[in-house]
Design a protein around this motif. Structure first.
Motif, mmCIF file in Angstrom:
data_model
loop_
_atom_site.group_PDB
_atom_site.id
_atom_site.type_symbol
_atom_site.label_atom_id
_atom_site.label_comp_id
_atom_site.label_asym_id
_atom_site.label_seq_id
_atom_site.Cartn_x
_atom_site.Cartn_y
_atom_site.Cartn_z
ATOM 1 N N GLU A 198 41.374 48.878 46.538
ATOM 2 C CA GLU A 198 42.066 48.748 45.257
ATOM 3 C C GLU A 198 43.414 48.051 45.442
ATOM 4 O OE1 GLU A 198 42.393 52.624 43.494
ATOM 5 O OE2 GLU A 198 40.226 52.851 43.330
ATOM 6 N N LEU A 199 44.121 48.434 46.485
ATOM 7 C CA LEU A 199 45.414 47.826 46.775
ATOM 8 C C LEU A 199 45.262 46.339 47.084
ATOM 9 C CD1 LEU A 199 48.448 48.183 47.202
ATOM 10 C CD2 LEU A 199 47.965 48.872 49.551
ATOM 11 N N ILE A 200 44.257 46.006 47.859
ATOM 12 C CA ILE A 200 43.990 44.593 48.177
ATOM 13 C C ILE A 200 43.726 43.806 46.905
ATOM 14 C CG2 ILE A 200 42.334 43.023 49.268
ATOM 15 C CD1 ILE A 200 42.103 45.150 51.534
ATOM 16 N N ALA A 201 42.923 44.384 46.000
ATOM 17 C CA ALA A 201 42.623 43.708 44.728
ATOM 18 C C ALA A 201 43.891 43.510 43.904
ATOM 19 C CB ALA A 201 41.590 44.510 43.949
ATOM 20 N N GLU A 202 44.762 44.516 43.865
ATOM 21 C CA GLU A 202 46.018 44.405 43.124
ATOM 22 C C GLU A 202 46.930 43.327 43.721
ATOM 23 O OE1 GLU A 202 47.962 48.194 42.563
ATOM 24 O OE2 GLU A 202 46.039 49.151 42.087
ATOM 25 N N ILE A 203 46.981 43.279 45.038
ATOM 26 C CA ILE A 203 47.812 42.274 45.709
ATOM 27 C C ILE A 203 47.270 40.880 45.439
ATOM 28 C CG2 ILE A 203 48.507 41.366 47.972
ATOM 29 C CD1 ILE A 203 48.654 44.343 48.897
ATOM 30 N N ARG A 204 45.958 40.722 45.510
ATOM 31 C CA ARG A 204 45.351 39.409 45.219
ATOM 32 C C ARG A 204 45.665 38.970 43.799
ATOM 33 N NH1 ARG A 204 39.797 40.426 48.420
ATOM 34 N NH2 ARG A 204 40.439 39.494 50.385
ATOM 35 N N LYS A 205 45.569 39.895 42.845
ATOM 36 C CA LYS A 205 45.851 39.573 41.451
ATOM 37 C C LYS A 205 47.317 39.155 41.298
ATOM 38 C CE LYS A 205 44.768 39.482 37.085
ATOM 39 N NZ LYS A 205 43.827 38.527 36.542
ATOM 40 N N ALA A 206 48.227 39.882 41.934
ATOM 41 C CA ALA A 206 49.651 39.547 41.863
ATOM 42 C C ALA A 206 49.918 38.173 42.468
ATOM 43 C CB ALA A 206 50.482 40.618 42.574
ATOM 44 N N LEU A 207 49.269 37.859 43.575
ATOM 45 C CA LEU A 207 49.448 36.554 44.205
ATOM 46 C C LEU A 207 48.880 35.439 43.340
ATOM 47 C CD1 LEU A 207 48.649 37.410 47.929
ATOM 48 C CD2 LEU A 207 50.891 36.910 46.926
ATOM 49 N N GLU A 208 47.747 35.720 42.702
ATOM 50 C CA GLU A 208 47.143 34.735 41.811
ATOM 51 C C GLU A 208 48.083 34.427 40.643
ATOM 52 O OE1 GLU A 208 43.533 35.086 38.750
ATOM 53 O OE2 GLU A 208 42.933 35.324 40.835
ATOM 54 N N ILE A 209 48.650 35.469 40.066
ATOM 55 C CA ILE A 209 49.596 35.279 38.953
ATOM 56 C C ILE A 209 50.808 34.493 39.426
ATOM 57 C CG2 ILE A 209 51.206 36.486 37.426
ATOM 58 C CD1 ILE A 209 49.016 38.705 37.227
ATOM 59 N N ARG A 210 51.305 34.812 40.600
ATOM 60 C CA ARG A 210 52.468 34.105 41.150
ATOM 61 C C ARG A 210 52.181 32.613 41.331
ATOM 62 N NH1 ARG A 210 55.189 36.133 46.661
ATOM 63 N NH2 ARG A 210 57.028 36.696 45.508
ATOM 64 N N GLU A 211 50.985 32.292 41.832
ATOM 65 C CA GLU A 211 50.611 30.897 42.033
ATOM 66 C C GLU A 211 50.470 30.161 40.704
ATOM 67 O OE1 GLU A 211 50.514 29.124 44.909
ATOM 68 O OE2 GLU A 211 51.368 30.968 45.708
ATOM 69 N N PHE A 212 49.893 30.839 39.696
ATOM 70 C CA PHE A 212 49.790 30.223 38.371
ATOM 71 C C PHE A 212 51.171 29.968 37.782
ATOM 72 C CE2 PHE A 212 45.298 31.885 37.908
ATOM 73 C CZ PHE A 212 44.726 30.626 37.879
ATOM 74 N N MET A 213 52.101 30.890 38.007
ATOM 75 C CA MET A 213 53.464 30.713 37.502
ATOM 76 C C MET A 213 54.126 29.500 38.166
ATOM 77 S SD MET A 213 54.102 33.119 35.254
ATOM 78 C CE MET A 213 55.830 33.461 35.222
ATOM 79 N N LYS A 214 53.942 29.356 39.464
ATOM 80 C CA LYS A 214 54.499 28.192 40.169
ATOM 81 C C LYS A 214 53.907 26.902 39.627
ATOM 82 C CE LYS A 214 55.501 30.177 44.720
ATOM 83 N NZ LYS A 214 55.111 30.123 46.132
ATOM 84 N N LEU A 215 52.603 26.914 39.413
ATOM 85 C CA LEU A 215 51.920 25.739 38.893
ATOM 86 C C LEU A 215 52.410 25.415 37.487
ATOM 87 C CD1 LEU A 215 49.738 23.602 39.363
ATOM 88 C CD2 LEU A 215 48.075 25.231 38.458
ATOM 89 N N ALA A 216 52.593 26.429 36.671
ATOM 90 C CA ALA A 216 53.058 26.219 35.302
ATOM 91 C C ALA A 216 54.468 25.618 35.276
ATOM 92 C CB ALA A 216 53.037 27.534 34.540
ATOM 93 N N GLU A 217 55.320 26.021 36.206
ATOM 94 C CA GLU A 217 56.681 25.482 36.267
ATOM 95 C C GLU A 217 56.681 23.970 36.413
ATOM 96 O OE1 GLU A 217 58.978 27.293 39.344
ATOM 97 O OE2 GLU A 217 58.941 29.260 38.382
ATOM 98 N N THR A 218 55.742 23.445 37.166
ATOM 99 C CA THR A 218 55.716 21.996 37.391
ATOM 100 C C THR A 218 55.378 21.246 36.113
ATOM 101 O OG1 THR A 218 53.382 21.992 38.060
ATOM 102 C CG2 THR A 218 55.028 22.275 39.805
#
Length: 60
Positions: free
Chosen positions: A22-42
């Motif tokens: 469950e923790l791994i899934a939560e971390i993956r989701k958080a990282l995915e959101i972080r990457e989308f945020m970086k992409l959106a900034e560009t």
């Protein structure tokens, strides 16, 4: 207080396997959101033109 990676790993490995997954899934989701945020900034860099920044006008 700074926690070392080894200490975090030791703590995590004390959890039941189901909770670790469950923790791994939560971390993956958080990282995915972080990457989308970086992409959106560009996509908005062209809006960072100080000459056209009419919303920072303090006369409102």
């Amino acid at each position: 207080m700074k926690v070392k990676k080894e200490e975090i790993k030791a703590m995590i490995l004390q959890f039941p396997v189901e909770e670790i997954n469950e923790l791994i899934a939560e971390i993956r989701k958080a990282l995915e959101i972080r990457e989308f945020m970086k992409l959106a900034e560009t996509g908005f860099t062209e809006w960072n033109d100080p000459e056209e920044d009419i919303y920072n006008d303090e006369t409102f």
